[in-house]
Write a protein that holds these residues in place. Structure first.
Motif, PDB file in Angstrom:
ATOM      1  N   SER A  21       0.831  -1.207   0.000  1.00 22.69           N
ATOM      2  CA  SER A  21       0.000   0.000   0.000  1.00 22.69           C
ATOM      3  C   SER A  21       0.866   1.258   0.000  1.00 22.69           C
ATOM      4  O   SER A  21       0.597   2.214  -0.751  1.00 22.69           O
ATOM      5  CB  SER A  21      -0.922  -0.009   1.219  1.00 22.69           C
ATOM      6  OG  SER A  21      -1.722  -1.178   1.250  1.00 22.69           O
ATOM      7  N   LEU A  25       1.328   4.209  -3.038  1.00 26.10           N
ATOM      8  CA  LEU A  25       1.126   5.630  -2.819  1.00 26.10           C
ATOM      9  C   LEU A  25       2.364   6.433  -3.213  1.00 26.10           C
ATOM     10  O   LEU A  25       2.263   7.468  -3.886  1.00 26.10           O
ATOM     11  CB  LEU A  25       0.768   5.880  -1.357  1.00 26.10           C
ATOM     12  CG  LEU A  25       0.436   7.324  -0.966  1.00 26.10           C
ATOM     13  CD1 LEU A  25      -0.727   7.843  -1.781  1.00 26.10           C
ATOM     14  CD2 LEU A  25       0.130   7.408   0.522  1.00 26.10           C
ATOM     15  N   ALA A 179      -5.840  -1.940  -5.130  1.00 23.65           N
ATOM     16  CA  ALA A 179      -5.335  -0.674  -4.611  1.00 23.65           C
ATOM     17  C   ALA A 179      -4.969   0.289  -5.730  1.00 23.65           C
ATOM     18  O   ALA A 179      -5.130   1.504  -5.600  1.00 23.65           O
ATOM     19  CB  ALA A 179      -4.129  -0.932  -3.708  1.00 23.65           C
ATOM     20  N   LEU A 183      -6.500   4.332  -6.314  1.00 23.93           N
ATOM     21  CA  LEU A 183      -5.555   5.406  -6.013  1.00 23.93           C
ATOM     22  C   LEU A 183      -6.127   6.790  -6.307  1.00 23.93           C
ATOM     23  O   LEU A 183      -5.743   7.774  -5.680  1.00 23.93           O
ATOM     24  CB  LEU A 183      -4.267   5.208  -6.810  1.00 23.93           C
ATOM     25  CG  LEU A 183      -3.206   4.311  -6.184  1.00 23.93           C
ATOM     26  CD1 LEU A 183      -2.011   4.219  -7.100  1.00 23.93           C
ATOM     27  CD2 LEU A 183      -2.785   4.841  -4.826  1.00 23.93           C
ATOM     28  N   SER A 185      -9.173   8.090  -5.837  1.00 19.85           N
ATOM     29  CA  SER A 185      -9.909   8.625  -4.697  1.00 19.85           C
ATOM     30  C   SER A 185      -8.993   8.884  -3.511  1.00 19.85           C
ATOM     31  O   SER A 185      -9.170   9.862  -2.775  1.00 19.85           O
ATOM     32  CB  SER A 185     -11.024   7.651  -4.295  1.00 19.85           C
ATOM     33  OG  SER A 185     -11.919   7.450  -5.356  1.00 19.85           O
ATOM     34  N   VAL A 186      -7.995   8.035  -3.314  1.00 16.22           N
ATOM     35  CA  VAL A 186      -7.061   8.230  -2.200  1.00 16.22           C
ATOM     36  C   VAL A 186      -6.270   9.516  -2.371  1.00 16.22           C
ATOM     37  O   VAL A 186      -6.076  10.286  -1.420  1.00 16.22           O
ATOM     38  CB  VAL A 186      -6.130   7.016  -2.077  1.00 16.22           C
ATOM     39  CG1 VAL A 186      -5.044   7.277  -1.043  1.00 16.22           C
ATOM     40  CG2 VAL A 186      -6.922   5.770  -1.710  1.00 16.22           C
ATOM     41  N   LEU A 190      -6.334  12.523   0.387  1.00  4.53           N
ATOM     42  CA  LEU A 190      -5.127  12.840   1.144  1.00  4.53           C
ATOM     43  C   LEU A 190      -4.616  14.246   0.877  1.00  4.53           C
ATOM     44  O   LEU A 190      -4.176  14.947   1.789  1.00  4.53           O
ATOM     45  CB  LEU A 190      -4.030  11.823   0.831  1.00  4.53           C
ATOM     46  CG  LEU A 190      -4.235  10.405   1.349  1.00  4.53           C
ATOM     47  CD1 LEU A 190      -3.047   9.531   0.987  1.00  4.53           C
ATOM     48  CD2 LEU A 190      -4.432  10.404   2.866  1.00  4.53           C
TER      49      LEU A 190
END
Length: 253
Positions: A21, A25, A179, A183, A185-186, A190
């Motif tokens: 994860s 990122l 994952a 990404l 939406s993450v 963030l």
């Protein structure tokens, strides 16, 4: 005879799940930074084209929010937008001219930049997938808390050759793909910047071989403006301000 359930080592969470994860990122951040550093400087837009786009945008905003205007303002703006959209004063180019050749120098430069970006994304994605395959192949990481059909088995258990394993178990390679798709939406959550997620989504579209929206066939601007003018012309006025005084009196009486 039923198949016994698996018992997952808690250490997998720290040595497989979390590293994948975090690596995804960091990989997304690096790819976004490299795309910004290597992207060509934006070209200035001609004034006529800018006026065309802003005029069309103004008409669309009026069509969505006309109900907050008083009636006389609505009538004035409605007639103004219909006139500007139909008389051709907002058009940047003559609609009778021949369409621009997409294979001219400007179009070829854009296609070359797009091909370079797609090639770079493909290399980076291949390197990331090879890293995950080399270090984390064959691990089962988690079990989903809801039932699924057998159609999801190939998607969730990639790299685990076990036919009788419950479909809810997720392998490490499958977690990598899941994952990767989340990404966008993450990144938006963030960093509170929708442009980062949109750019990442466009890179993923290029990587999957899908043409971006700007490369797809689009109607001419004069046709779009005529359609917007027709939509504005048939709007039936109904304002949120109608009877507001009486509603306020009834609310606080």
């Amino acid at each position: 005879m039923g198949v016994p359930d698996l018992i997952i080592d808690p250490a997998l969470k720290y040595w497989v799940l979390v590293p994948i994860s975090i690596a995804l990122l960091v990989f997304a951040l690096l790819r976004h930074t490299i795309a910004i550093l290597t992207s060509p400087s934006p070209k200035l837009q001609p004034l006529a084209k800018f006026r065309e786009l802003e005029g069309l945008k103004s008409a669309q905003v009026f069509k969505r929010n006309y109900w907050v205007l008083p009636k006389h303002d609505f009538i004035n703006r409605q007639s103004l937008h219909v006139k500007r959209l139909t008389d051709g004063s907002l058009l940047a180019e003559d609609p009778n001219n021949e369409p621009q050749n997409p294979l001219d120098s400007n179009g070829m430069d854009g296609m070359m930049d797009m091909a370079k970006g797609q090639f770079g994304n493909m290399i980076a994605q291949t390197a990331m997938m090879s890293w995950v395959n080399f270090f984390f192949m064959g691990f089962v990481l988690m079990k989903l808390p809801f039932p699924l059909t057998l159609r999801f088995k190939q998607m969730l258990q990639n790299g685990v050759a076990t036919d009788d394993l419950d479909v809810r178990w997720v392998s490490s390679i499958s977690w990598y793909f899941i994952a990767s798709m989340g990404l966008v939406s993450v990144m938006n959550v963030l960093f509170n910047d929708e442009s980062m997620g949109e750019q990442l989504q466009q890179q993923m579209m290029l990587q999957g071989g899908q043409p971006p929206p700007m490369m797809l066939g689009a109607p001419k601007q004069d046709k779009v403006m005529l359609a917007e003018a027709n939509d504005i012309r048939i709007i039936s006025y109904e304002s949120v301000l109608d009877g507001v005084e009486q509603r306020v009196v009834e609310l606080y009486s």
